[in-house]
Enzyme design. Structure first.
Site, mmCIF file in Angstrom:
data_model
loop_
_atom_site.group_PDB
_atom_site.id
_atom_site.type_symbol
_atom_site.label_atom_id
_atom_site.label_comp_id
_atom_site.label_asym_id
_atom_site.label_seq_id
_atom_site.Cartn_x
_atom_site.Cartn_y
_atom_site.Cartn_z
ATOM 1 N N LYS A 73 0.844 -1.186 0.000
ATOM 2 C CA LYS A 73 0.000 0.000 0.000
ATOM 3 C C LYS A 73 0.883 1.241 0.000
ATOM 4 C CE LYS A 73 -3.896 1.894 2.727
ATOM 5 N NZ LYS A 73 -4.732 1.626 3.929
ATOM 6 N N SER A 150 -9.439 1.455 3.163
ATOM 7 C CA SER A 150 -8.695 2.269 2.209
ATOM 8 C C SER A 150 -7.683 1.484 1.392
ATOM 9 C CB SER A 150 -7.968 3.397 2.955
ATOM 10 O OG SER A 150 -7.037 2.883 3.891
ATOM 11 N N SER A 174 -9.609 -0.838 7.187
ATOM 12 C CA SER A 174 -9.051 -0.662 5.849
ATOM 13 C C SER A 174 -8.318 -1.859 5.272
ATOM 14 C CB SER A 174 -8.114 0.550 5.828
ATOM 15 O OG SER A 174 -8.846 1.740 5.933
#
Length: 445
Positions: A73, A150, A174
């Protein structure tokens, strides 16, 4: 498309595949998945894959997952790349000079870093939309659906077969949410389990780290490579205690397929010898109520972190949906924030006492992946859906519960549903061993 990381490593060992060929396939697949990646790192990846291939040929792999391609990420620093946090305002930041601690640890274990994945801007949404870098889409679904956030790009990179593993972060859900909406396994660790050095924060008292993958065994192996407990075998299913809150499950906001698939999974576990305790969990219910009535603690911390950006001309570059949510916390009372810190501490202790060694079983998300276009077109619908998506994972974050999202089937349209197993803070090893035992039955395999 990759199976899981262990299957790929077994092919390396058998000589039917090698890390260089696997990387070529990963890069080719990554190019077919729009918006999943913000930055690819092919030069680094080729170096790592070639070194891994040589180790396998010499019979000297440095870990069980040596040579497996993975993604990060874009909150994790990779040396020589910009950590954008999914924000247009940070595209021109200076590149990181060194890897994040976790990146370095898995590089030493031989995993190959393919690149950095997309996310909700500043990691501040449970739906995964990003107007700057695009919104990644699961190609398995007939209509474009929200990827979950996310850690949207991390989940889609795995779901689309570009990599078998990707690292994410989880402040309010997330990791667990995008794993759930895409039929994957997602593990939110206890906050103190992994090092945060080199990871862009959102809310420091709530941020947690963990992998998204295709199997529990892959997640467990990553945990061990990052310094977690040496887990050699699953827990016995006979006698495994699971806590199911009937009041929570009775909530009409939980879609029929989500509830039905969870209950079917629990029934299969019970038939295998698990002990199902159907009683409310007051500490979890109180945390849920506090969040709904007093506000989300993470919003106050996120505003404090990003206030300099919000007060600068660069604020105009923010996704309006993210900016609106951040600004809403400008007036968050300090007294409420302190009261929530104190309540969370008390509730963590109460939760451990109430579960008394059992694992909490809940839906990961109350609904399947929502259609994307209506969310893009309607800010109010986006806001309502975002809260609904985060609702069942936020209490676990407030209580620092390690949690693992497990695929539990699909609805009539083939959209994934998910079951979340959670434990009191610090009980990661027990949770992971239980998930190893329960995974096949939760999936219905």
């Amino acid at each position: 498309m990759f199976q899981d990381a262990h299957a790929l490593a077994a092919a390396f060992q058998a000589g039917t595949d090698d890390p260089v060929r696997a990387l070529g396939a990963a890069l080719a697949q990554a190019d077919t998945v729009p918006a999943a990646f913000i930055t690819l790192t092919p030069a680094r990846a080729w170096r790592e894959a070639e070194a891994s291939k040589a180790r396998w040929e010499a019979g000297e792999p440095v870990s069980p997952l040596d040579g497996v391609p993975m993604a990060w990420k874009d909150l994790f620093d990779l040396a020589g790349t910009v950590t954008t946090a999914g924000a247009q305002a940070y595209r021109l930041r200076a590149a990181a000079t060194q890897d994040a601690t976790l990146v370095n640890a898995l590089a030493r274990a031989g995993l190959v870093s393919l690149g950095k994945t997309n996310l909700s801007e500043l990691a501040y949404s449970g739906l995964g939309l990003n107007p700057h870098f695009g919104t990644p889409i699961n190609p398995a679904y007939a209509e474009a659906r929200a990827p979950g956030g996310s850690s949207s790009g991390s989940a889609i990179a795995v779901a689309a077969g570009a990599v078998p593993l990707a690292m994410g972060t989880d402040t309010a859900g997330s990791i667990r949410i995008p794993a759930a909406l895409n039929g994957l396994v997602g593990y939110r660790s206890s906050r103190r389990r992994y090092a945060f050095t080199g990871v862009f924060p959102l809310a420091r008292s709530l941020d947690a780290l963990g992998p998204i993958g295709r199997s529990v065994r892959d997640v467990v192996c990553v945990d061990q490579l990052l310094g977690g407990d040496a887990i050699t075998r699953p827990l016995p299913l006979a006698g495994l205690r699971l806590r199911l809150d009937p009041q929570l499950l009775a909530d009409t906001r939980i879609q029929h397929a989500v509830r039905t698939n969870l209950l079917a999974a629990v029934e299969r576990l019970a038939q295998a010898g698990a002990v199902i305790d159907e009683r409310p969990v007051p500490a979890f219910a109180t945390a849920l109520s506090l969040i709904e009535t007093r506000g989300w603690l993470g919003s106050a911390e996120a505003f404090a972190l990003h206030q300099p950006l919000l007060d600068s001309p660069l604020a105009e570059q923010l996704d309006p949906r993210v900016r609106t949510r951040l600004e809403a916390a400008r007036a968050f009372p300090a007294s409420t924030q302190v009261a929530l810190y104190q309540a969370a501490d008390d509730l963590r202790q109460q939760l451990a006492e109430q579960l008394d060694g059992a694992l909490l079983v809940t839906p990961t998300v109350a609904h399947v992946a929502p259609l994307l276009k209506p969310l893009e077109a309607d800010p109010e619908l986006f806001a309502r859906t975002n809260l609904a998506t985060l609702r069942l994972t936020m209490p676990g974050s407030l209580l620092d519960m390690p949690g693992i999202a497990l695929p539990s089937g699909t609805d009539a349209e083939g959209l994934a549903t998910s079951v979340l197993l959670s434990a009191p803070s610090g009980n990661d090893c027990y949770l992971l061993r239980a998930a190893l035992a329960a995974e096949a039955l939760v999936r219905g395999a």
